[in-house]
Design a protein around this motif. Structure first.
Motif, mmCIF file in Angstrom:
data_model
loop_
_atom_site.group_PDB
_atom_site.id
_atom_site.type_symbol
_atom_site.label_atom_id
_atom_site.label_comp_id
_atom_site.label_asym_id
_atom_site.label_seq_id
_atom_site.Cartn_x
_atom_site.Cartn_y
_atom_site.Cartn_z
ATOM 1 N N ILE A 194 -60.082 41.369 -72.804
ATOM 2 C CA ILE A 194 -59.883 41.725 -74.108
ATOM 3 C C ILE A 194 -58.250 42.075 -74.480
ATOM 4 C CG2 ILE A 194 -59.945 43.744 -75.793
ATOM 5 C CD1 ILE A 194 -62.377 41.960 -75.896
ATOM 6 N N HIS A 195 -57.540 42.795 -73.453
ATOM 7 C CA HIS A 195 -56.139 43.122 -73.655
ATOM 8 C C HIS A 195 -55.520 41.744 -73.336
ATOM 9 C CE1 HIS A 195 -57.695 47.317 -73.109
ATOM 10 N NE2 HIS A 195 -56.420 47.317 -73.658
ATOM 11 N N LEU A 196 -55.969 40.827 -72.506
ATOM 12 C CA LEU A 196 -55.255 39.547 -72.161
ATOM 13 C C LEU A 196 -55.142 38.784 -73.345
ATOM 14 C CD1 LEU A 196 -53.922 37.736 -69.902
ATOM 15 C CD2 LEU A 196 -56.259 36.935 -69.425
ATOM 16 N N PHE A 197 -56.132 38.507 -74.131
ATOM 17 C CA PHE A 197 -56.057 37.574 -75.138
ATOM 18 C C PHE A 197 -55.790 38.205 -76.387
ATOM 19 C CE2 PHE A 197 -58.533 35.156 -72.190
ATOM 20 C CZ PHE A 197 -58.080 33.796 -72.208
ATOM 21 N N PHE A 198 -55.833 39.504 -76.687
ATOM 22 C CA PHE A 198 -55.771 40.152 -78.057
ATOM 23 C C PHE A 198 -54.701 41.086 -78.011
ATOM 24 C CE2 PHE A 198 -60.296 38.885 -77.814
ATOM 25 C CZ PHE A 198 -60.690 38.230 -79.006
ATOM 26 N N THR A 199 -53.682 41.116 -77.103
ATOM 27 C CA THR A 199 -52.672 41.674 -77.099
ATOM 28 C C THR A 199 -51.477 40.712 -77.561
ATOM 29 O OG1 THR A 199 -53.151 43.036 -75.366
ATOM 30 C CG2 THR A 199 -50.816 43.130 -75.812
ATOM 31 N N ASP A 200 -50.521 41.262 -78.668
ATOM 32 C CA ASP A 200 -49.499 40.445 -79.100
ATOM 33 C C ASP A 200 -48.324 40.231 -78.075
ATOM 34 O OD1 ASP A 200 -50.819 40.062 -81.607
ATOM 35 O OD2 ASP A 200 -49.904 42.019 -82.617
ATOM 36 N N GLY A 201 -47.692 39.010 -78.128
ATOM 37 C CA GLY A 201 -46.619 38.767 -77.123
ATOM 38 C C GLY A 201 -46.434 37.681 -76.798
ATOM 39 N N ALA A 202 -45.550 37.218 -76.185
ATOM 40 C CA ALA A 202 -45.281 35.841 -75.671
ATOM 41 C C ALA A 202 -46.348 35.055 -74.898
ATOM 42 C CB ALA A 202 -44.101 35.742 -74.688
ATOM 43 N N PRO A 203 -46.819 33.996 -75.533
ATOM 44 C CA PRO A 203 -48.025 33.183 -75.047
ATOM 45 C C PRO A 203 -47.650 32.529 -73.956
ATOM 46 C CG PRO A 203 -47.014 31.922 -76.751
ATOM 47 C CD PRO A 203 -46.171 33.218 -76.569
ATOM 48 N N MET A 204 -48.729 32.695 -73.070
ATOM 49 C CA MET A 204 -48.638 31.938 -71.694
ATOM 50 C C MET A 204 -49.080 30.392 -71.736
ATOM 51 S SD MET A 204 -50.803 34.873 -69.543
ATOM 52 C CE MET A 204 -50.357 34.068 -67.903
ATOM 53 N N LEU A 205 -49.839 29.969 -72.755
ATOM 54 C CA LEU A 205 -49.954 28.447 -72.934
ATOM 55 C C LEU A 205 -49.544 28.123 -74.275
ATOM 56 C CD1 LEU A 205 -53.419 28.416 -71.394
ATOM 57 C CD2 LEU A 205 -51.205 27.770 -70.195
ATOM 58 N N SER A 224 -54.281 31.841 -77.048
ATOM 59 C CA SER A 224 -53.606 31.728 -75.752
ATOM 60 C C SER A 224 -53.453 33.210 -75.117
ATOM 61 C CB SER A 224 -52.380 31.018 -75.773
ATOM 62 O OG SER A 224 -51.448 31.252 -74.611
ATOM 63 N N PRO A 225 -53.519 33.619 -73.966
ATOM 64 C CA PRO A 225 -53.168 34.874 -73.411
ATOM 65 C C PRO A 225 -51.939 34.978 -73.254
ATOM 66 C CG PRO A 225 -53.949 33.139 -71.571
ATOM 67 C CD PRO A 225 -54.288 32.367 -72.770
ATOM 68 N N THR A 226 -51.296 36.218 -73.279
ATOM 69 C CA THR A 226 -49.994 36.597 -73.497
ATOM 70 C C THR A 226 -49.587 37.282 -72.278
ATOM 71 O OG1 THR A 226 -50.589 38.998 -74.476
ATOM 72 C CG2 THR A 226 -50.114 36.856 -76.053
ATOM 73 N N TYR A 227 -48.338 37.247 -72.094
ATOM 74 C CA TYR A 227 -47.669 37.853 -70.635
ATOM 75 C C TYR A 227 -47.897 39.547 -71.094
ATOM 76 C CZ TYR A 227 -45.686 33.542 -69.423
ATOM 77 O OH TYR A 227 -45.538 32.194 -68.791
ATOM 78 N N GLU A 228 -47.549 39.934 -72.067
ATOM 79 C CA GLU A 228 -47.866 41.308 -72.257
ATOM 80 C C GLU A 228 -49.309 41.786 -72.205
ATOM 81 O OE1 GLU A 228 -44.030 40.101 -74.141
ATOM 82 O OE2 GLU A 228 -46.099 39.150 -74.059
ATOM 83 N N GLY A 229 -50.235 40.950 -72.563
ATOM 84 C CA GLY A 229 -51.637 41.306 -72.470
ATOM 85 C C GLY A 229 -51.942 41.265 -70.818
ATOM 86 N N LEU A 230 -51.390 40.378 -70.107
ATOM 87 C CA LEU A 230 -51.790 40.434 -68.690
ATOM 88 C C LEU A 230 -51.226 41.625 -67.940
ATOM 89 C CD1 LEU A 230 -52.437 39.088 -66.170
ATOM 90 C CD2 LEU A 230 -50.196 37.949 -66.124
ATOM 91 N N GLU A 231 -50.044 42.221 -68.457
ATOM 92 C CA GLU A 231 -49.505 43.425 -67.790
ATOM 93 C C GLU A 231 -50.329 44.446 -68.496
ATOM 94 O OE1 GLU A 231 -45.310 46.019 -68.193
ATOM 95 O OE2 GLU A 231 -45.280 44.205 -69.033
#
Length: 265
Positions: free
Chosen positions: A90-101, A106-113
């Motif tokens: 949920i956080h990986l795909f729905f957090t705004d930020g720089a996209p990974m793909l 796309s998942p975001t780096y901010e969502g990953l963190e």
């Protein structure tokens, strides 16, 4: 529980009691409950991976002091892996930020963190709660909660500290039994040819329905046994007379002060 060279080792699911003679086993349950509550508040205020790593190291040290198998504690988290994975995704795909793909969804780096941090928090909360129940008998947990809630004016709300403590104790007691029952149902279905990997949705439904019926049946049996023993939630004497020792006060006050200072700073 099983015994190995005179020592009892954890052989049950998460939140089950493990017999032992360590310092954590002999602590007053009220001190352990207050300490775990303070650590839970501190975990919710973690915003960096450095602090999260420190709390992980603290849990490992406490588990070793209690004589618990750290590897088995982590293996007992498997039934909740879907819940942790859901929080992370949920956080990986729905957090705004720089996209990974490059594509739109796309998942975001901010969502990953953020997903890693939030998931690590939830795992730590469950692990510290399991550390409390693994080193404290269920009857002592009930008695400790009741003693902590006794000064509150709960009768004005139509309840008593005994009823709340009993309800919380039954909830903690049911978790390992429910996990064990789900494992038994799953093994029985696999032995009859059900393959969860090929049919995940139907497999989950076939597992959830018997587990729900079994949990209702267990709750009904507990209610009938309590009624047959004339349980009314009123004041009654306790089999366990608890007394806070100097070491209990020291640990409790130290954890509360450390939590307050770290949150304030």
């Amino acid at each position: 529980m099983v015994e190995n060279n005179g020592e009892y080792l954890m052989a049950g699911p998460l939140f089950s009691y493990v017999s032992g003679r360590s310092f954590l086993h002999t602590m007053d349950p009220r001190a352990k409950i207050i300490s775990v509550m303070s650590l839970s508040i501190l975990i919710f205020n973690i915003y960096s991976f450095t602090h999260l790593l420190i709390m992980w190291c603290l849990f490992i040290v406490l588990a070793l002091i209690a004589g618990l198998s750290v590897s088995f504690v982590f293996r007992s988290l498997r039934p909740m892996a879907i819940f942790f994975g859901f929080i992370f995704l949920i956080h990986l795909f729905f957090t705004d930020g720089a996209p990974m793909l490059s594509h739109a969804f796309s998942p975001t780096y901010e969502g990953l963190e953020k997903g890693s941090l939030v998931t690590g928090r939830f795992i730590l909360l469950i692990l510290f709660g399991s550390l409390l129940t693994s080193t404290t008998r269920p009857a002592l947990v009930t008695s400790g909660i009741e003693h902590l809630l006794r000064p509150l004016p709960l009768r004005r709300l139509g309840t008593t500290s005994f009823e709340i403590a009993t309800m919380m104790s039954l909830g903690i007691h049911f978790i390992p039994h429910l996990l064990w029952y789900v494992g038994q149902v799953r093994d029985a279905q696999v032995s009859r040819g059900l393959k969860y990997g090929f049919h995940p949705v139907s497999g989950m439904l076939s597992l959830a329905i018997p587990a729900l019926r079994g949990s209702m049946r267990m709750a009904d049996d507990v209610a009938m046994s309590m009624e047959s023993r004339c349980y009314q939630g009123n004041y009654r004497t306790s089999l366990f007379e608890m007394r806070m020792k100097a070491s209990d006060w020291f640990v409790c006050v130290s954890v509360v002060l450390a939590t307050a200072i770290l949150i304030y700073t």
